[in-house]
Write an enzyme that holds these catalytic residues in place. Sequence first.
Site, PDB file in Angstrom:
ATOM      1  N   GLU A  89     -22.664 -35.145   8.485  1.00 12.20           N
ATOM      2  CA  GLU A  89     -21.836 -34.352   9.398  1.00 12.20           C
ATOM      3  C   GLU A  89     -21.330 -33.086   8.711  1.00 12.20           C
ATOM      4  OE1 GLU A  89     -19.321 -37.623  10.543  1.00 12.20           O
ATOM      5  OE2 GLU A  89     -21.020 -38.504  11.605  1.00 12.20           O
ATOM      6  N   GLY A  93     -23.404 -43.754  14.370  1.00  8.27           N
ATOM      7  CA  GLY A  93     -22.661 -43.737  15.628  1.00  8.27           C
ATOM      8  C   GLY A  93     -23.500 -44.016  16.854  1.00  8.27           C
ATOM      9  N   ASN A 116     -15.208 -44.963   6.287  1.00 10.07           N
ATOM     10  CA  ASN A 116     -15.089 -43.520   6.448  1.00 10.07           C
ATOM     11  C   ASN A 116     -14.459 -43.274   7.815  1.00 10.07           C
ATOM     12  OD1 ASN A 116     -15.404 -40.785   6.787  1.00 10.07           O
ATOM     13  ND2 ASN A 116     -17.643 -40.792   6.781  1.00 10.07           N
ATOM     14  N   HIS A 157     -21.948 -35.766   3.275  1.00  8.15           N
ATOM     15  CA  HIS A 157     -22.164 -36.530   4.511  1.00  8.15           C
ATOM     16  C   HIS A 157     -22.972 -35.659   5.481  1.00  8.15           C
ATOM     17  CE1 HIS A 157     -21.454 -38.696   8.218  1.00  8.15           C
ATOM     18  NE2 HIS A 157     -21.093 -39.728   7.475  1.00  8.15           N
ATOM     19  N   LYS A 167     -13.543 -40.578   9.129  1.00  9.52           N
ATOM     20  CA  LYS A 167     -13.926 -39.293   9.738  1.00  9.52           C
ATOM     21  C   LYS A 167     -12.670 -38.590  10.297  1.00  9.52           C
ATOM     22  CE  LYS A 167     -18.534 -41.090  10.381  1.00  9.52           C
ATOM     23  NZ  LYS A 167     -19.795 -41.052  11.091  1.00  9.52           N
ATOM     24  N   SER A 223     -24.070 -47.389  11.830  1.00  9.73           N
ATOM     25  CA  SER A 223     -23.869 -48.475  12.806  1.00  9.73           C
ATOM     26  C   SER A 223     -23.768 -49.852  12.165  1.00  9.73           C
ATOM     27  CB  SER A 223     -24.972 -48.449  13.874  1.00  9.73           C
ATOM     28  OG  SER A 223     -24.916 -47.241  14.606  1.00  9.73           O
ATOM     29  N   GLU A 263     -27.700 -42.927   4.623  1.00  9.46           N
ATOM     30  CA  GLU A 263     -27.296 -43.004   6.026  1.00  9.46           C
ATOM     31  C   GLU A 263     -28.308 -42.248   6.882  1.00  9.46           C
ATOM     32  OE1 GLU A 263     -22.737 -43.636   6.316  1.00  9.46           O
ATOM     33  OE2 GLU A 263     -23.090 -41.494   6.138  1.00  9.46           O
TER      34      GLU A 263
HETATM   35  P1  13P Z   1     -20.977 -45.344  12.005  1.00  8.94           P
HETATM   36  O1  13P Z   1     -20.712 -46.624  11.238  1.00  8.94           O
HETATM   37  O2  13P Z   1     -19.956 -45.018  13.026  1.00  8.94           O
HETATM   38  O3  13P Z   1     -22.395 -45.321  12.516  1.00  8.94           O
HETATM   39  O4  13P Z   1     -20.871 -44.150  10.922  1.00  8.94           O
HETATM   40  C1  13P Z   1     -21.576 -44.248   9.741  1.00  8.94           C
HETATM   41  C2  13P Z   1     -21.144 -43.145   8.859  1.00  8.94           C
HETATM   42  O5  13P Z   1     -21.447 -41.995   9.078  1.00  8.94           O
HETATM   43  C3  13P Z   1     -20.288 -43.497   7.710  1.00  8.94           C
HETATM   44  O6  13P Z   1     -20.165 -42.423   6.830  1.00  8.94           O
END
Ligand code: 13P
Length: 254
Positions: free
Chosen positions: A95, A171, A10, A93, A12, A211, A165
Amino acid sequence: MSNRPYIVGNWKMNGTRAMLSEARTIDRAAQRYMKVEVAVAPPFTLIHAVHKEAEQIGVGAQDCHPGEDGAHTGDISATMVSDAGAKFVILGHSERRQNHGEDSAMVLAKLHAALNAGINAIICCGEPEDVRVAGDAEKYVLDQLRASLPEKLDDAGERLTVAYEPIWAIGTGRVATVEDIEAMHGAIYAFLKARFGEEAAQGIRILYGGSVKPENAREILAVPHVGGALVGGASLSADSFMNIALAAGEIEEQ
Ligand code: 13P
């Protein structure tokens, strides 16, 4: 049904055309890891270009609008991402839930739009840290899934993927323990089986995200009911992303 491990990047809000060479490298490497299904979800602006580079990997979108078309300035429909070359869309997601106020009813509406447009969906769920600390993570996640998924599926589950997640792991470099991942993925599988039946539940892969890195991928991907990984930061480099895919392939070979 595909039960190959599914490793999805992803990207982002990262990536301009300069990232296309990375996508090409990922695609060429994926041709050597046929035991693993590899995909990336670049930003909307790169879907078509990555799709044109991709011979092996799947290409997806990170969101879509629940409607088919119309007066929705700035929005993109499932049909449009499909037209650009996307074969799946990531929905719900954390976010999006946090930054755009998306609730599970909205996620469900988007899922219907995606399935109607002929693309697959990855439905995300995951608890914030205070919910985990209070001991309510499982209830929180299952409540999200109960409201984000339909009552019935028209197929054997192969068009749907779930991604767990934990928000506090995204992150941050912090990863849920193997015990917590096993408990949560087991609970999600039990929920899917109760709702859709055993055959469909077995067709729905449950990804872990938060992560995931080459250093921890092997341990995470070996956990029961972990069908792959949804990778953020580490998917922006072909090297680290494909080392995660490599770890998935090695587990598959055992
Ligand atoms: P990270 O791998 O950067 O922690 O992000 C995970 C994520 O949100 C994937 O959708």
